[in-house]
Design an enzyme around this catalytic site. Sequence first.
Site, PDB file in Angstrom:
ATOM      1  N   TYR A  68       0.824  -1.202   0.000  1.00 49.06           N
ATOM      2  CA  TYR A  68       0.000   0.000   0.000  1.00 49.06           C
ATOM      3  C   TYR A  68       0.858   1.252   0.000  1.00 49.06           C
ATOM      4  CZ  TYR A  68       0.743   0.894   5.038  1.00 49.06           C
ATOM      5  OH  TYR A  68       1.287   1.189   6.260  1.00 49.06           O
ATOM      6  N   LYS A  85       6.390  -2.097   1.899  1.00 46.65           N
ATOM      7  CA  LYS A  85       5.223  -1.506   2.579  1.00 46.65           C
ATOM      8  C   LYS A  85       4.021  -2.434   2.412  1.00 46.65           C
ATOM      9  CE  LYS A  85       3.140   3.067   3.268  1.00 46.65           C
ATOM     10  NZ  LYS A  85       3.259   3.101   4.720  1.00 46.65           N
ATOM     11  N   GLU A  91      11.841   2.219  14.497  1.00 43.96           N
ATOM     12  CA  GLU A  91      10.976   3.313  14.019  1.00 43.96           C
ATOM     13  C   GLU A  91       9.703   3.315  14.858  1.00 43.96           C
ATOM     14  OE1 GLU A  91       9.773   2.522   9.894  1.00 43.96           O
ATOM     15  OE2 GLU A  91       9.766   0.373  10.314  1.00 43.96           O
TER      16      GLU A  91
HETATM   17  N1  PDD Z   1       2.877   4.942   7.391  1.00 47.76           N
HETATM   18  N2  PDD Z   1       7.530   3.596   9.009  1.00 47.76           N
HETATM   19  C1  PDD Z   1       6.399   2.881   8.965  1.00 47.76           C
HETATM   20  C2  PDD Z   1       6.357   1.557   9.625  1.00 47.76           C
HETATM   21  C3  PDD Z   1       5.250   3.400   8.301  1.00 47.76           C
HETATM   22  O1  PDD Z   1       4.110   2.681   8.258  1.00 47.76           O
HETATM   23  C4  PDD Z   1       5.320   4.683   7.702  1.00 47.76           C
HETATM   24  C5  PDD Z   1       4.148   5.277   6.949  1.00 47.76           C
HETATM   25  C6  PDD Z   1       6.531   5.397   7.778  1.00 47.76           C
HETATM   26  C7  PDD Z   1       6.702   6.756   7.151  1.00 47.76           C
HETATM   27  O2  PDD Z   1       6.735   6.674   5.747  1.00 47.76           O
HETATM   28  P1  PDD Z   1       6.225   7.879   4.847  1.00 47.76           P
HETATM   29  O3  PDD Z   1       7.010   9.072   5.257  1.00 47.76           O
HETATM   30  O4  PDD Z   1       6.551   7.445   3.478  1.00 47.76           O
HETATM   31  O5  PDD Z   1       4.752   8.054   5.112  1.00 47.76           O
HETATM   32  C8  PDD Z   1       7.617   4.815   8.428  1.00 47.76           C
HETATM   33  C9  PDD Z   1       1.728   5.432   6.674  1.00 47.76           C
HETATM   34  C10 PDD Z   1       1.571   6.928   6.716  1.00 47.76           C
HETATM   35  C11 PDD Z   1       0.484   4.705   7.160  1.00 47.76           C
HETATM   36  O6  PDD Z   1       0.601   3.497   7.346  1.00 47.76           O
HETATM   37  O7  PDD Z   1      -0.576   5.310   7.313  1.00 47.76           O
END
Ligand code: PDD
Length: 286
Positions: A33, A150, A182
């Site tokens: 996703y 992802k 993270e």
């Molecule tokens: N989540 N680390 C994890 C585990 C994440 O699920 C996300 C993003 C990030 C940050 O990535 P980005 O800057 O590309 O959004 C880091 C999204 C926002 C979500 O699951 O809603």
Amino acid sequence: MTRIVYVNGAFVPEAEAMVSVFDRGFLMADGVYEVTSVLGGKLIDFAGHAARLSRSLSELEMANPHTDAEWLALHRELVAQNAVVDGMVYLQVTRGNPGDRDFAYPNPPVPPTVVMFTQSKPGLAENPAAKTGWRVISTPDLRWGRRDIKTVQLLYPSMAKMAAKAAHVDDCWFVEEGVVTEGTSNNAYVVKGNKIITRQLSHDILHGITRAAVLRFAAEAQMEVEERPFTLAEAQGADEAFITSASAFVMPVVEVDGKAVGTGKPGAVVARLREIYLDEMRKSAI
Ligand code: PDD
């Protein structure tokens, strides 16, 4: 207003959208996703999200069903049909419906399932939490070893989010071998003087699109960037801390496991980074 969602080539009211019970996304979490923010009706860092989607799909040996230009057109159409001003576009691609349950991937492949929907969040960039900051607790990182992909297997992060809620804080930071990986759905950072410290890219963390932009802007603003793991104690002893994600942008973290970070209030470095990020991203939004 009924929300219009996109499913396999059609824009339909959400109540009419259907996916098979045999879909591998549903049975196996076999899908990936992306979440792209919308500010002022425009997409933030679309190119970054499109590139990461391609990479996630290829790591799982799935074909990308669309070109970047087609994905962009779909995003824009969905934003327009739902009159989204501020919010998010969620997109998911799964390995599709093989017509039965089997651990092996269907061979030959079946068409992927593509689902997209919007979430409207008026005033997303003016989130009052940016003025007070988040409080986080830590929890062991029990996720799988390919967090750079992802995927939609988000059960452990959901459990961690529930642990944060139960502790009346905003989020969890995952810890592995004594260092922070993270947050549940964001990348984690500490600030020491003029230096920003964040874990280096590997299979251990998601390669955040917001992370890449923020590190670029930090370097341009003459801040020092050090990509290495940090401990909870280092975070607690830092001047400032923060997280980044497509939906929270740059968010201060003011408490880690009950201990205040710095003054316990959002600091100047993070406030400045948030401002630069939002300014630059609004300028390049498409
Ligand atoms: N989540 N680390 C994890 C585990 C994440 O699920 C996300 C993003 C990030 C940050 O990535 P980005 O800057 O590309 O959004 C880091 C999204 C926002 C979500 O699951 O809603």
